[in-house]
Write a protein that holds these residues in place. Sequence first.
Motif, PDB file in Angstrom:
ATOM      1  N   SER A 174       0.836  -1.205   0.000  1.00 55.13           N
ATOM      2  CA  SER A 174       0.000   0.000   0.000  1.00 55.13           C
ATOM      3  C   SER A 174       0.869   1.253   0.000  1.00 55.13           C
ATOM      4  O   SER A 174       0.533   2.249  -0.639  1.00 55.13           O
ATOM      5  CB  SER A 174      -0.957  -0.007   1.196  1.00 55.13           C
ATOM      6  OG  SER A 174      -0.226   0.000   2.408  1.00 55.13           O
ATOM      7  N   LEU A 175       2.002   1.207   0.709  1.00 48.13           N
ATOM      8  CA  LEU A 175       2.928   2.355   0.668  1.00 48.13           C
ATOM      9  C   LEU A 175       3.520   2.537  -0.727  1.00 48.13           C
ATOM     10  O   LEU A 175       3.665   3.655  -1.212  1.00 48.13           O
ATOM     11  CB  LEU A 175       4.049   2.159   1.697  1.00 48.13           C
ATOM     12  CG  LEU A 175       3.686   2.404   3.152  1.00 48.13           C
ATOM     13  CD1 LEU A 175       4.861   2.048   4.049  1.00 48.13           C
ATOM     14  CD2 LEU A 175       3.269   3.850   3.361  1.00 48.13           C
ATOM     15  N   ASP A 176       3.834   1.428  -1.388  1.00 45.74           N
ATOM     16  CA  ASP A 176       4.352   1.505  -2.751  1.00 45.74           C
ATOM     17  C   ASP A 176       3.340   2.131  -3.699  1.00 45.74           C
ATOM     18  O   ASP A 176       3.681   2.987  -4.527  1.00 45.74           O
ATOM     19  CB  ASP A 176       4.751   0.116  -3.263  1.00 45.74           C
ATOM     20  CG  ASP A 176       6.052  -0.375  -2.679  1.00 45.74           C
ATOM     21  OD1 ASP A 176       6.798   0.457  -2.105  1.00 45.74           O
ATOM     22  OD2 ASP A 176       6.328  -1.586  -2.787  1.00 45.74           O
ATOM     23  N   LEU A 177       2.080   1.720  -3.584  1.00 49.33           N
ATOM     24  CA  LEU A 177       1.033   2.291  -4.443  1.00 49.33           C
ATOM     25  C   LEU A 177       0.850   3.777  -4.178  1.00 49.33           C
ATOM     26  O   LEU A 177       0.690   4.577  -5.105  1.00 49.33           O
ATOM     27  CB  LEU A 177      -0.281   1.538  -4.233  1.00 49.33           C
ATOM     28  CG  LEU A 177      -0.352   0.134  -4.831  1.00 49.33           C
ATOM     29  CD1 LEU A 177      -1.658  -0.543  -4.428  1.00 49.33           C
ATOM     30  CD2 LEU A 177      -0.234   0.201  -6.333  1.00 49.33           C
ATOM     31  N   ALA A 178       0.870   4.171  -2.906  1.00 50.77           N
ATOM     32  CA  ALA A 178       0.714   5.586  -2.562  1.00 50.77           C
ATOM     33  C   ALA A 178       1.867   6.409  -3.127  1.00 50.77           C
ATOM     34  O   ALA A 178       1.668   7.505  -3.673  1.00 50.77           O
ATOM     35  CB  ALA A 178       0.627   5.749  -1.048  1.00 50.77           C
ATOM     36  N   LEU A 179       3.079   5.885  -3.018  1.00 47.07           N
ATOM     37  CA  LEU A 179       4.236   6.592  -3.563  1.00 47.07           C
ATOM     38  C   LEU A 179       4.161   6.692  -5.083  1.00 47.07           C
ATOM     39  O   LEU A 179       4.528   7.716  -5.665  1.00 47.07           O
ATOM     40  CB  LEU A 179       5.529   5.891  -3.139  1.00 47.07           C
ATOM     41  CG  LEU A 179       5.990   6.144  -1.709  1.00 47.07           C
ATOM     42  CD1 LEU A 179       7.203   5.296  -1.376  1.00 47.07           C
ATOM     43  CD2 LEU A 179       6.311   7.618  -1.509  1.00 47.07           C
TER      44      LEU A 179
END
Length: 100
Positions: free
Chosen positions: A10-15
């Motif tokens: 989810s952090l990767d997608l947000a970034l």
Amino acid sequence: MSHDNTTIQSLDLALQKVLTPPHQPAGFRARLLSKVWEEQLRDVQADKQALEQEHAQALERLRKNHVRMQRDTLAMIVGMLMRPRGLWPAPEHGKSLQGK
């Protein structure tokens, strides 16, 4: 501290959403890439020119060293031919007594 896989994803997608560049017209992107390419090409040419200059200087130093070694070798050969017993030959013992 350990994170589970879903948190990292989810952090990767947000970034990815935050870091995605805004949509630009194709002409703008092409001009931008062209300018970047020209700048990189100038940098590579400057680096190449600096390396060529450094190479030429190294060759000149090698040439000077080669000439110096040849000069020193010739001086040693001439010195040995002119004074085969050396620069400071040892005195010959008993020669002065033979002359009497």
